[in-house]
Design a protein around this motif. Structure first.
Motif, PDB file in Angstrom:
ATOM      1  N   VAL A 147       0.862  -1.182   0.000  1.00  0.00           N
ATOM      2  CA  VAL A 147       0.000   0.000   0.000  1.00  0.00           C
ATOM      3  C   VAL A 147       0.898   1.232   0.000  1.00  0.00           C
ATOM      4  CG1 VAL A 147      -1.791   1.278   1.230  1.00  0.00           C
ATOM      5  CG2 VAL A 147      -1.785  -1.226   1.300  1.00  0.00           C
ATOM      6  N   VAL A 148       0.668   2.126  -0.981  1.00  0.00           N
ATOM      7  CA  VAL A 148       1.458   3.352  -1.093  1.00  0.00           C
ATOM      8  C   VAL A 148       0.511   4.539  -0.983  1.00  0.00           C
ATOM      9  CG1 VAL A 148       3.019   4.695  -2.551  1.00  0.00           C
ATOM     10  CG2 VAL A 148       3.171   2.210  -2.556  1.00  0.00           C
ATOM     11  N   LYS A 149       0.902   5.523  -0.182  1.00  0.00           N
ATOM     12  CA  LYS A 149       0.132   6.758  -0.038  1.00  0.00           C
ATOM     13  C   LYS A 149       0.982   7.920  -0.549  1.00  0.00           C
ATOM     14  CE  LYS A 149      -2.601   5.378   3.962  1.00  0.00           C
ATOM     15  NZ  LYS A 149      -2.992   5.695   5.331  1.00  0.00           N
ATOM     16  N   ALA A 150       0.299   8.870  -1.192  1.00  0.00           N
ATOM     17  CA  ALA A 150       0.962  10.076  -1.683  1.00  0.00           C
ATOM     18  C   ALA A 150       0.008  11.246  -1.479  1.00  0.00           C
ATOM     19  CB  ALA A 150       1.319   9.938  -3.159  1.00  0.00           C
ATOM     20  N   ASN A 151       0.561  12.452  -1.536  1.00  0.00           N
ATOM     21  CA  ASN A 151      -0.317  13.618  -1.459  1.00  0.00           C
ATOM     22  C   ASN A 151      -0.584  14.137  -2.870  1.00  0.00           C
ATOM     23  OD1 ASN A 151       1.867  15.282  -2.206  1.00  0.00           O
ATOM     24  ND2 ASN A 151       2.242  15.974  -0.130  1.00  0.00           N
ATOM     25  N   GLY A 152      -1.409  15.154  -2.969  1.00  0.00           N
ATOM     26  CA  GLY A 152      -1.792  15.716  -4.257  1.00  0.00           C
ATOM     27  C   GLY A 152      -0.663  16.403  -4.989  1.00  0.00           C
ATOM     28  N   GLN A 153       0.467  16.584  -4.322  1.00  0.00           N
ATOM     29  CA  GLN A 153       1.634  17.163  -4.985  1.00  0.00           C
ATOM     30  C   GLN A 153       2.620  16.082  -5.413  1.00  0.00           C
ATOM     31  OE1 GLN A 153       3.164  20.348  -2.489  1.00  0.00           O
ATOM     32  NE2 GLN A 153       1.956  21.781  -3.698  1.00  0.00           N
ATOM     33  N   GLU A 159       9.521  -6.305  -5.787  1.00  0.00           N
ATOM     34  CA  GLU A 159       9.903  -5.093  -6.524  1.00  0.00           C
ATOM     35  C   GLU A 159       8.805  -4.699  -7.510  1.00  0.00           C
ATOM     36  OE1 GLU A 159      14.753  -5.723  -6.415  1.00  0.00           O
ATOM     37  OE2 GLU A 159      13.620  -6.447  -8.150  1.00  0.00           O
ATOM     38  N   ASP A 160       8.243  -5.671  -8.199  1.00  0.00           N
ATOM     39  CA  ASP A 160       7.162  -5.395  -9.150  1.00  0.00           C
ATOM     40  C   ASP A 160       5.918  -4.847  -8.445  1.00  0.00           C
ATOM     41  OD1 ASP A 160       8.720  -6.223 -11.274  1.00  0.00           O
ATOM     42  OD2 ASP A 160       7.804  -8.219 -11.408  1.00  0.00           O
ATOM     43  N   LEU A 161       5.585  -5.417  -7.297  1.00  0.00           N
ATOM     44  CA  LEU A 161       4.430  -4.933  -6.544  1.00  0.00           C
ATOM     45  C   LEU A 161       4.628  -3.487  -6.088  1.00  0.00           C
ATOM     46  CD1 LEU A 161       3.515  -8.046  -4.363  1.00  0.00           C
ATOM     47  CD2 LEU A 161       2.135  -7.059  -6.211  1.00  0.00           C
ATOM     48  N   VAL A 162       5.810  -3.197  -5.557  1.00  0.00           N
ATOM     49  CA  VAL A 162       6.092  -1.831  -5.093  1.00  0.00           C
ATOM     50  C   VAL A 162       6.051  -0.857  -6.264  1.00  0.00           C
ATOM     51  CG1 VAL A 162       7.838  -0.318  -4.057  1.00  0.00           C
ATOM     52  CG2 VAL A 162       7.398  -2.567  -3.054  1.00  0.00           C
ATOM     53  N   LEU A 163       6.685  -1.223  -7.362  1.00  0.00           N
ATOM     54  CA  LEU A 163       6.690  -0.355  -8.540  1.00  0.00           C
ATOM     55  C   LEU A 163       5.273  -0.114  -9.051  1.00  0.00           C
ATOM     56  CD1 LEU A 163       8.280   1.231 -10.643  1.00  0.00           C
ATOM     57  CD2 LEU A 163       8.507  -0.909 -11.944  1.00  0.00           C
ATOM     58  N   SER A 164       4.492  -1.163  -9.102  1.00  0.00           N
ATOM     59  CA  SER A 164       3.109  -1.052  -9.566  1.00  0.00           C
ATOM     60  C   SER A 164       2.297  -0.122  -8.665  1.00  0.00           C
ATOM     61  CB  SER A 164       2.482  -2.446  -9.604  1.00  0.00           C
ATOM     62  OG  SER A 164       1.152  -2.370 -10.014  1.00  0.00           O
ATOM     63  N   ALA A 165       2.453  -0.261  -7.366  1.00  0.00           N
ATOM     64  CA  ALA A 165       1.716   0.583  -6.418  1.00  0.00           C
ATOM     65  C   ALA A 165       2.150   2.041  -6.537  1.00  0.00           C
ATOM     66  CB  ALA A 165       1.908   0.081  -4.994  1.00  0.00           C
ATOM     67  N   VAL A 166       3.451   2.274  -6.692  1.00  0.00           N
ATOM     68  CA  VAL A 166       3.954   3.651  -6.827  1.00  0.00           C
ATOM     69  C   VAL A 166       3.423   4.286  -8.112  1.00  0.00           C
ATOM     70  CG1 VAL A 166       6.034   5.059  -7.187  1.00  0.00           C
ATOM     71  CG2 VAL A 166       5.982   3.339  -5.368  1.00  0.00           C
ATOM     72  N   LYS A 167       3.460   3.549  -9.202  1.00  0.00           N
ATOM     73  CA  LYS A 167       2.938   4.091 -10.467  1.00  0.00           C
ATOM     74  C   LYS A 167       1.459   4.441 -10.346  1.00  0.00           C
ATOM     75  CE  LYS A 167       6.039   1.966 -13.839  1.00  0.00           C
ATOM     76  NZ  LYS A 167       6.130   1.006 -14.960  1.00  0.00           N
ATOM     77  N   GLU A 168       0.694   3.574  -9.709  1.00  0.00           N
ATOM     78  CA  GLU A 168      -0.742   3.810  -9.569  1.00  0.00           C
ATOM     79  C   GLU A 168      -1.025   5.012  -8.672  1.00  0.00           C
ATOM     80  OE1 GLU A 168      -4.886   3.716  -9.689  1.00  0.00           O
ATOM     81  OE2 GLU A 168      -3.343   3.019 -11.089  1.00  0.00           O
ATOM     82  N   VAL A 169      -0.316   5.139  -7.584  1.00  0.00           N
ATOM     83  CA  VAL A 169      -0.561   6.280  -6.694  1.00  0.00           C
ATOM     84  C   VAL A 169      -0.137   7.583  -7.366  1.00  0.00           C
ATOM     85  CG1 VAL A 169       1.550   6.475  -5.281  1.00  0.00           C
ATOM     86  CG2 VAL A 169      -0.678   6.853  -4.238  1.00  0.00           C
ATOM     87  N   MET A 170       0.897   7.551  -8.185  1.00  0.00           N
ATOM     88  CA  MET A 170       1.314   8.756  -8.918  1.00  0.00           C
ATOM     89  C   MET A 170       0.257   9.135  -9.962  1.00  0.00           C
ATOM     90  SD  MET A 170       4.179  10.069  -7.822  1.00  0.00           S
ATOM     91  CE  MET A 170       3.491   9.757  -6.211  1.00  0.00           C
ATOM     92  N   ARG A 171      -0.330   8.133 -10.604  1.00  0.00           N
ATOM     93  CA  ARG A 171      -1.397   8.400 -11.568  1.00  0.00           C
ATOM     94  C   ARG A 171      -2.594   9.048 -10.864  1.00  0.00           C
ATOM     95  NH1 ARG A 171      -6.067   7.035 -12.850  1.00  0.00           N
ATOM     96  NH2 ARG A 171      -6.245   5.370 -11.324  1.00  0.00           N
ATOM     97  N   GLN A 172      -2.928   8.518  -9.698  1.00  0.00           N
ATOM     98  CA  GLN A 172      -4.053   9.074  -8.934  1.00  0.00           C
ATOM     99  C   GLN A 172      -3.755  10.502  -8.469  1.00  0.00           C
ATOM    100  OE1 GLN A 172      -5.232   6.499  -5.714  1.00  0.00           O
ATOM    101  NE2 GLN A 172      -5.439   4.722  -7.046  1.00  0.00           N
ATOM    102  N   ALA A 173      -2.534  10.744  -8.039  1.00  0.00           N
ATOM    103  CA  ALA A 173      -2.154  12.090  -7.583  1.00  0.00           C
ATOM    104  C   ALA A 173      -2.207  13.076  -8.750  1.00  0.00           C
ATOM    105  CB  ALA A 173      -0.760  12.062  -6.961  1.00  0.00           C
ATOM    106  N   GLU A 174      -1.757  12.658  -9.914  1.00  0.00           N
ATOM    107  CA  GLU A 174      -1.814  13.505 -11.109  1.00  0.00           C
ATOM    108  C   GLU A 174      -3.255  13.817 -11.469  1.00  0.00           C
ATOM    109  OE1 GLU A 174      -0.644  15.751 -14.363  1.00  0.00           O
ATOM    110  OE2 GLU A 174       0.646  14.913 -12.812  1.00  0.00           O
ATOM    111  N   GLU A 175      -4.097  12.811 -11.422  1.00  0.00           N
ATOM    112  CA  GLU A 175      -5.517  12.982 -11.718  1.00  0.00           C
ATOM    113  C   GLU A 175      -6.167  13.953 -10.730  1.00  0.00           C
ATOM    114  OE1 GLU A 175      -8.954   9.878 -11.169  1.00  0.00           O
ATOM    115  OE2 GLU A 175      -7.863   9.406 -13.015  1.00  0.00           O
ATOM    116  N   LEU A 176      -5.844  13.807  -9.446  1.00  0.00           N
ATOM    117  CA  LEU A 176      -6.371  14.707  -8.423  1.00  0.00           C
ATOM    118  C   LEU A 176      -5.921  16.142  -8.681  1.00  0.00           C
ATOM    119  CD1 LEU A 176      -7.797  15.243  -5.683  1.00  0.00           C
ATOM    120  CD2 LEU A 176      -5.610  14.680  -4.579  1.00  0.00           C
TER     121      LEU A 176
END
Length: 116
Positions: free
Chosen positions: A51-57, A81-98
């Protein structure tokens, strides 16, 4: 002799109005960018294994890896490594969308290159 061209009447006021609107838009965008620091998005992969959390920035706030997946990673490091990378990419996509969604409130959906 250089002659100064006369501008149409009222043009100076129109330019000032545009400048004021641009300044107001800039202030609103700065406010939204500051607010994005406090908004969080979260991505979970592998059934909650990572589980990866990021802010809107787009700043990573935390990465949580389950004990179970850590034990499995002893034998399959690439999987973790693949799981972490996948989670980071997804959270970055969500942050960009936000971020885009919040900025649209100011820009009215207008795409301004290099704005954010």
């Amino acid at each position: 002799m250089v002659r100064k061209l006369k501008s149409p009447k009222g043009n100076g006021n129109n330019q000032m109005d545009i400048l004021r609107q641009a300044q107001a838009m800039q202030q609103e965008m700065l406010k939204i960018q500051d607010e994005l620091k406090g908004k969080e998005v979260e991505a979970s992969v592998g059934g909650g294994a990572v589980v990866v959390k990021a802010n809107g920035q787009k700043e990573i706030l935390s990465i949580n890896i389950s004990e179970e997946i850590i034990k499995e990673a002893v034998e399959d490091k690439e999987m973790l490594e693949d799981l972490v990378l996948s989670a980071v990419k997804e959270v970055m996509r969500q942050a960009e969308e936000l971020s885009e969604k919040e900025m649209e409130k100011v820009t009215g959906g207008m795409n301004i290159p290099g704005l954010f």
